[in-house]
Design a protein around this motif. Sequence first.
Motif, PDB file in Angstrom:
ATOM      1  N   ASP A  34      -1.130  22.081  -9.833  1.00  0.00           N
ATOM      2  CA  ASP A  34      -1.529  21.317 -11.008  1.00  0.00           C
ATOM      3  C   ASP A  34      -2.784  21.895 -11.642  1.00  0.00           C
ATOM      4  O   ASP A  34      -3.502  21.220 -12.368  1.00  0.00           O
ATOM      5  N   SER A  35      -3.041  23.200 -11.363  1.00  0.00           N
ATOM      6  CA  SER A  35      -4.308  23.762 -11.800  1.00  0.00           C
ATOM      7  C   SER A  35      -4.452  23.812 -13.305  1.00  0.00           C
ATOM      8  O   SER A  35      -5.561  23.867 -13.822  1.00  0.00           O
ATOM      9  N   ALA A  36      -3.319  23.792 -14.051  1.00  0.00           N
ATOM     10  CA  ALA A  36      -3.426  23.900 -15.498  1.00  0.00           C
ATOM     11  C   ALA A  36      -3.708  22.558 -16.156  1.00  0.00           C
ATOM     12  O   ALA A  36      -3.971  22.488 -17.341  1.00  0.00           O
ATOM     13  N   ALA A  37      -3.653  21.496 -15.399  1.00  0.00           N
ATOM     14  CA  ALA A  37      -3.819  20.172 -15.994  1.00  0.00           C
ATOM     15  C   ALA A  37      -5.267  19.958 -16.427  1.00  0.00           C
ATOM     16  O   ALA A  37      -6.205  20.351 -15.740  1.00  0.00           O
ATOM     17  N   THR A  38      -5.439  19.317 -17.576  1.00  0.00           N
ATOM     18  CA  THR A  38      -6.774  18.983 -18.063  1.00  0.00           C
ATOM     19  C   THR A  38      -6.968  17.477 -18.167  1.00  0.00           C
ATOM     20  O   THR A  38      -8.072  17.024 -18.442  1.00  0.00           O
ATOM     21  N   GLU A  39      -5.868  16.704 -17.996  1.00  0.00           N
ATOM     22  CA  GLU A  39      -5.991  15.247 -17.984  1.00  0.00           C
ATOM     23  C   GLU A  39      -6.077  14.766 -16.547  1.00  0.00           C
ATOM     24  O   GLU A  39      -5.350  15.251 -15.680  1.00  0.00           O
ATOM     25  N   ARG A  40      -6.989  13.830 -16.331  1.00  0.00           N
ATOM     26  CA  ARG A  40      -7.160  13.292 -14.990  1.00  0.00           C
ATOM     27  C   ARG A  40      -6.818  11.813 -15.000  1.00  0.00           C
ATOM     28  O   ARG A  40      -7.330  11.067 -15.835  1.00  0.00           O
ATOM     29  N   SER A  41      -5.942  11.403 -14.080  1.00  0.00           N
ATOM     30  CA  SER A  41      -5.513  10.009 -13.997  1.00  0.00           C
ATOM     31  C   SER A  41      -6.104   9.379 -12.755  1.00  0.00           C
ATOM     32  O   SER A  41      -6.151  10.000 -11.687  1.00  0.00           O
ATOM     33  N   TYR A  42      -6.543   8.142 -12.887  1.00  0.00           N
ATOM     34  CA  TYR A  42      -7.128   7.412 -11.774  1.00  0.00           C
ATOM     35  C   TYR A  42      -6.463   6.048 -11.674  1.00  0.00           C
ATOM     36  O   TYR A  42      -6.105   5.441 -12.681  1.00  0.00           O
ATOM     37  N   THR A  43      -6.293   5.598 -10.463  1.00  0.00           N
ATOM     38  CA  THR A  43      -5.796   4.251 -10.229  1.00  0.00           C
ATOM     39  C   THR A  43      -6.863   3.487  -9.461  1.00  0.00           C
ATOM     40  O   THR A  43      -7.334   3.957  -8.416  1.00  0.00           O
ATOM     41  N   VAL A  44      -7.222   2.329  -9.993  1.00  0.00           N
ATOM     42  CA  VAL A  44      -8.239   1.515  -9.332  1.00  0.00           C
ATOM     43  C   VAL A  44      -7.694   0.111  -9.138  1.00  0.00           C
ATOM     44  O   VAL A  44      -6.788  -0.325  -9.838  1.00  0.00           O
ATOM     45  N   GLU A  45      -8.247  -0.572  -8.147  1.00  0.00           N
ATOM     46  CA  GLU A  45      -7.875  -1.955  -7.906  1.00  0.00           C
ATOM     47  C   GLU A  45      -9.123  -2.818  -8.011  1.00  0.00           C
ATOM     48  O   GLU A  45     -10.166  -2.492  -7.422  1.00  0.00           O
ATOM     49  N   VAL A  46      -9.003  -3.910  -8.745  1.00  0.00           N
ATOM     50  CA  VAL A  46     -10.084  -4.877  -8.872  1.00  0.00           C
ATOM     51  C   VAL A  46      -9.520  -6.236  -8.482  1.00  0.00           C
ATOM     52  O   VAL A  46      -8.613  -6.751  -9.128  1.00  0.00           O
ATOM     53  N   GLU A  89       0.821  -1.206   0.000  1.00  0.00           N
ATOM     54  CA  GLU A  89       0.000   0.000   0.000  1.00  0.00           C
ATOM     55  C   GLU A  89       0.858   1.261   0.000  1.00  0.00           C
ATOM     56  O   GLU A  89       0.475   2.279  -0.579  1.00  0.00           O
ATOM     57  N   ALA A  90       2.045   1.192   0.617  1.00  0.00           N
ATOM     58  CA  ALA A  90       2.926   2.361   0.632  1.00  0.00           C
ATOM     59  C   ALA A  90       3.506   2.646  -0.742  1.00  0.00           C
ATOM     60  O   ALA A  90       3.925   3.773  -1.025  1.00  0.00           O
ATOM     61  N   ASP A  91       3.548   1.643  -1.602  1.00  0.00           N
ATOM     62  CA  ASP A  91       4.184   1.764  -2.911  1.00  0.00           C
ATOM     63  C   ASP A  91       3.189   1.840  -4.065  1.00  0.00           C
ATOM     64  O   ASP A  91       3.534   1.555  -5.213  1.00  0.00           O
ATOM     65  N   ALA A  92       1.958   2.227  -3.768  1.00  0.00           N
ATOM     66  CA  ALA A  92       0.935   2.224  -4.819  1.00  0.00           C
ATOM     67  C   ALA A  92       1.308   3.094  -6.009  1.00  0.00           C
ATOM     68  O   ALA A  92       0.921   2.815  -7.148  1.00  0.00           O
ATOM     69  N   ASP A  93       2.096   4.153  -5.770  1.00  0.00           N
ATOM     70  CA  ASP A  93       2.477   5.056  -6.850  1.00  0.00           C
ATOM     71  C   ASP A  93       3.957   4.941  -7.201  1.00  0.00           C
ATOM     72  O   ASP A  93       4.532   5.854  -7.795  1.00  0.00           O
ATOM     73  N   ALA A  94       4.572   3.824  -6.849  1.00  0.00           N
ATOM     74  CA  ALA A  94       6.013   3.677  -7.024  1.00  0.00           C
ATOM     75  C   ALA A  94       6.407   3.447  -8.477  1.00  0.00           C
ATOM     76  O   ALA A  94       5.607   2.997  -9.301  1.00  0.00           O
ATOM     77  N   ASP A 120       3.998  -4.345 -16.774  1.00  0.00           N
ATOM     78  CA  ASP A 120       2.816  -4.545 -17.618  1.00  0.00           C
ATOM     79  C   ASP A 120       1.571  -4.813 -16.789  1.00  0.00           C
ATOM     80  O   ASP A 120       0.460  -4.482 -17.193  1.00  0.00           O
ATOM     81  N   GLN A 121       1.752  -5.454 -15.637  1.00  0.00           N
ATOM     82  CA  GLN A 121       0.667  -5.701 -14.697  1.00  0.00           C
ATOM     83  C   GLN A 121       1.178  -5.403 -13.298  1.00  0.00           C
ATOM     84  O   GLN A 121       2.396  -5.438 -13.059  1.00  0.00           O
ATOM     85  N   ALA A 122       0.259  -5.140 -12.368  1.00  0.00           N
ATOM     86  CA  ALA A 122       0.677  -4.890 -10.989  1.00  0.00           C
ATOM     87  C   ALA A 122      -0.386  -5.399 -10.025  1.00  0.00           C
ATOM     88  O   ALA A 122      -1.584  -5.242 -10.279  1.00  0.00           O
ATOM     89  N   TYR A 123       0.069  -6.001  -8.925  1.00  0.00           N
ATOM     90  CA  TYR A 123      -0.828  -6.582  -7.927  1.00  0.00           C
ATOM     91  C   TYR A 123      -0.448  -6.082  -6.538  1.00  0.00           C
ATOM     92  O   TYR A 123       0.719  -6.096  -6.152  1.00  0.00           O
ATOM     93  N   ASN A 124      -1.456  -5.672  -5.785  1.00  0.00           N
ATOM     94  CA  ASN A 124      -1.277  -5.284  -4.395  1.00  0.00           C
ATOM     95  C   ASN A 124      -1.163  -6.553  -3.549  1.00  0.00           C
ATOM     96  O   ASN A 124      -2.056  -7.402  -3.591  1.00  0.00           O
ATOM     97  N   VAL A 125      -0.084  -6.651  -2.774  1.00  0.00           N
ATOM     98  CA  VAL A 125       0.111  -7.855  -1.960  1.00  0.00           C
ATOM     99  C   VAL A 125       0.061  -7.573  -0.464  1.00  0.00           C
ATOM    100  O   VAL A 125       0.400  -8.445   0.335  1.00  0.00           O
ATOM    101  N   GLY A 126      -0.396  -6.371  -0.075  1.00  0.00           N
ATOM    102  CA  GLY A 126      -0.557  -6.156   1.352  1.00  0.00           C
ATOM    103  C   GLY A 126      -0.206  -4.757   1.807  1.00  0.00           C
ATOM    104  O   GLY A 126       0.132  -3.880   1.012  1.00  0.00           O
TER     105      GLY A 126
END
Length: 621
Positions: free
Chosen positions: A487-499, A34-39, A46-52
């Motif tokens: 980041d007020s000038a940014a028009t692209e929004r990025s989201y990270t989701v876990e399924v 969880e500490a490395d979600a944005d690492a 190519d793929q990434a899995y949360n392991v704890g």
Amino acid sequence: MFDTVLVANRGEIAVRVMRACAELGVETVAVYSEADADAGHVRAADQAYNVGPARAADSYLDGEAIVEAALAADADAIHPGYGFLAENAAFAARVEATDGLTWVGPSSDAMTELGEKTAARRVMADADVPIVPGTTEPVDDVDDVHAFGETNGYPIAIKAEGGGGGRGMKIVAEPAEAETQLESARREGEAYFSNDAVYLERYLETPRHVEVQVIADIGDDGEPRVVHLGERDCSLQRRHQKVIEEGPSPALSDALRERIGAAARRGVAAADYTNAGTVEFLVEEDPDRDPDEPLGPETPFYFLEVNTRIQVEHTVTEALTGIDIVKEQLRIAAGDGLTLDQSAVSIDGHAMEFRINAEDAAADFQPASEGRLDVYDPPGGIGVRVDDALRQGDELVTDYDSMIAKLIVWGADREECLARSRRALAEYAIEGVVTIVPFHRLMVDDDRFRAGTHTTKYLDESVDADRIAEAQTRWGTAAASTEASDDSAATERSYTVEVNGKRFDVELAAHDAPPIDPGETDDVGSAPSPERPARGSSTDDGASSAEVGGGGEAIDAEMQGTILSVEVAEGDTVAAGDVVCVLEAMKMENDVVADRGGTVADVRVAAGDGVDMGDVLVVLE
């Protein structure tokens, strides 16, 4: 070759393995806490899995979760990198026993044999590899230490069987220290390696640390094939932790170099070892040696240990030989075998690796507790390589090792390598996170280091702390930024989701959209994650994490780490200077002591607990 490889690690080594895989056409899978979600290693895969969660024991050290992630990702191999589970024979055996998965490394049997230091010493002695005078069986009684000292003299090194990198090693300078140091070494061994067995060695007074990179497989005739790729000199160390590594060693004559390389090949072949590994030796330096006269073939050298994995400093060897060691690991594990023999190996020029640690060298190399890379601009140019997993704007993750990058520099000879290193270190622009770049800049102009006559004790015993402080003042990086970037000038929004534990990155283009307020919920319906409260700040229930109440005085943690032992209980009376608990941080034991006397009113930690800087450990009244 494999189709998909899961890299059971994080940071720069995970990215380095992923790059080798990409060049071989192999897809990669990252695991992250969880500490490395944005690492960076998550971004690179190519793929990434949360392991704890953040705690390593619940994520990167959870072998079951990692194997489950590999199966879920349809990976057909696991590469462990270094650290975490890389030298865990039980984890290697788990992977070997899992249908459809291949372990990228030596067999679990070889890891077991060479990972236990007394067993490794027996293997090497049988292969006619010199070993330091010591025991070949574990010792468990202080009388054994005294008896060894009477026969071999002092100082004595007590070493954990599963140890390495200074972990679980204690020095006994005189008989009166034997009992305390024996208990400490056994405690560290149990905490780090779940093995409290220790052995004894004569402690060398003027050692150099020289290691040989090997790659091995089994030939068509069933016999071991072992190739060595030259040596690396890792003698510049602080408290047994390598800081700068280089190759070839500036201290060895060609004749001595050949003897050490041949010994490494013999020892590895005797263990039926396959894949990459490093055989480490201690070489006795002559304190009065002329720097222009290298150590001759008669110089004593002794086997230290085998690292049954890739090393942090493997990059030095790659710079000297042009051989991609990770690719060789993957080919051997896939059954393709070695692509070279000993006659094909040649050493060209000189190379150095500088560990870019998030530490304050002027404050006894204390690891940074927070920070953000407000500026991150690594050097480039001929002969310069940077291995990292970072980009500008990243927050520093302090839950794990403090190394954030490695700078590798090559030159046609040692002088050019030093000159190029000086230039590259001056170019390395980092702001927002304290690093030891200023220390490295000091060392490339240090007379003793430039002469190549330093030993593993040089930094701890001979370098003036004032020189390090002056370097930090002169070249130190800026303090961490406390304001969020605009980041007020940014028009692209990025989201990270876990399924189901798997990570997905989604980008949405929002034309002429107003910036998202951090406190609002977006149109997709996911609210931003709350930040962790600052240390000592109020939590949701209004209680401060640093409050102790009742007029008591808190003894808190001065750094992030793991509690190895608690030495007091409620009701105990302590005096100023008494040890209340032992905290491991950055691979070293640290005694936490009482600043004043008092009665223990509350003990808030237990052995094995992870703590952050500022956490209350014990309360006195």
